[in-house]
Structure formats: structure tokens, C-alpha cells
Scaffold this motif. Sequence first.
Motif, PDB file in Angstrom:
ATOM      1  N   THR A 182      60.606  52.962  17.934  1.00  0.00           N
ATOM      2  CA  THR A 182      61.536  52.825  16.667  1.00  0.00           C
ATOM      3  C   THR A 182      60.979  51.723  16.518  1.00  0.00           C
ATOM      4  O   THR A 182      60.912  51.278  14.690  1.00  0.00           O
ATOM      5  CB  THR A 182      63.006  52.951  16.910  1.00  0.00           C
ATOM      6  N   ASP A 184      58.158  50.190  16.182  1.00  0.00           N
ATOM      7  CA  ASP A 184      56.258  49.994  15.877  1.00  0.00           C
ATOM      8  C   ASP A 184      56.513  51.044  14.623  1.00  0.00           C
ATOM      9  O   ASP A 184      56.152  50.931  13.706  1.00  0.00           O
ATOM     10  CB  ASP A 184      55.896  50.623  17.489  1.00  0.00           C
ATOM     11  N   ASN A 185      57.198  51.732  14.708  1.00  0.00           N
ATOM     12  CA  ASN A 185      57.097  52.598  12.842  1.00  0.00           C
ATOM     13  C   ASN A 185      57.961  51.800  12.061  1.00  0.00           C
ATOM     14  O   ASN A 185      58.100  51.450  10.477  1.00  0.00           O
ATOM     15  CB  ASN A 185      58.484  53.586  13.487  1.00  0.00           C
ATOM     16  N   ASP A 186      58.945  50.829  12.601  1.00  0.00           N
ATOM     17  CA  ASP A 186      59.955  49.873  11.581  1.00  0.00           C
ATOM     18  C   ASP A 186      58.489  49.240  10.931  1.00  0.00           C
ATOM     19  O   ASP A 186      58.495  49.047   9.206  1.00  0.00           O
ATOM     20  CB  ASP A 186      60.817  49.493  12.030  1.00  0.00           C
ATOM     21  N   LYS A 203      55.739  49.341  11.237  1.00  0.00           N
ATOM     22  CA  LYS A 203      54.070  50.360   9.903  1.00  0.00           C
ATOM     23  C   LYS A 203      55.362  50.904   8.779  1.00  0.00           C
ATOM     24  O   LYS A 203      54.378  50.713   7.671  1.00  0.00           O
ATOM     25  CB  LYS A 203      54.245  51.310  10.624  1.00  0.00           C
TER      26      LYS A 203
END
Length: 162
Positions: free
Chosen positions: A106, A108-110, A112
Motif C-alpha cells: 500500500t 509503494d502504491n501511494d 506511485k
Amino acid sequence: MAEEQKQELKYFVRVSNTDLDGNKSIGQALIKIKGVSFMFSNAVLNAAAIEKTKKAGYLSDEEASKIDEIIKEPSKFGISSWLFNRKKDPEDGSDKHLTGTSLNFTHDNDIKMMKKMKSYKGVRHILGLPVRGQRTKSNFRKNKGKVLGVKRKEGAKTGGKT
């Protein structure tokens, strides 16, 4: 105390996909799980009605599964939402508490998403600069390259006897 002496000490206890040290108290051992802080550990143990000073190696399988269940769904067991590490999730607006690999994923996705929308924080991440307002004059040069000292010419004297 007599029951604990009869029961054999397990050196590793598996909770939330993490091996906990059986020699430590359960309150301290839970902190080794990524995403579980000291305060959250205390809240989990209060909800499970387990002593914080009890050694992790003396936990029964039922107690370990109860702790695991509370860490996965803390809101069902009356833990306050201010202890959660993901409040008002942008995707569904709910309060969650993430641990382990889901926390990494989560996070890392934030980052990105911030890079994709080119927000200020996203641009700072792209450029490798500090994101939260720190000064840049003297710090954050670890990725810029090694600092080299003054080099002497090969023919110069070294200041001692030759």
C-alpha cells in the motif's frame, strides 16, 4: 505461574506471518511485526485479555490465534480507530490497520500514485529530494556520490624523509 513452568517454552511463536521471539514478553515481541507499534500492541493484548508481561513462548495456540485475529480485524474487537495506521483510505474511505506485506504494498502504491498525478510530494520522490520540507543545503547528499579528499600530485614530497 505453576502452569507456565509445566508448559514447555516455544522459542518461536508464529503470529501474523512473523516469527516472534519466545523469550521476550508478548508485549515487546508483538512490536517486531511490521505495522504494530507499542500502543497498538497494548490495545491488542487488552482486547485479548492477555498479560503484557507473559513470555511469548508460553502462549497457547488459542491465544496466538486470538491475537492474530485481533490484529487482522481490530475494529471488531473495540480497538479505537485513532490507533489504526490507515485512516480514511482513499479507495473506500474506511479506517484500516495494515501489517506486513500489505503495508509495504500500500505504501509503494501511494508513492506511485503521487508520482503519477505529479503532486508536490510525488515530484520530490521522482527527483530523490526530501519530501517533508527538510533543508537540502547540507543534508540528503548520500545518493549524490562519494566526496573525494584532496589528491596530491605524484611527484610532490610527502613532508617526511624520503
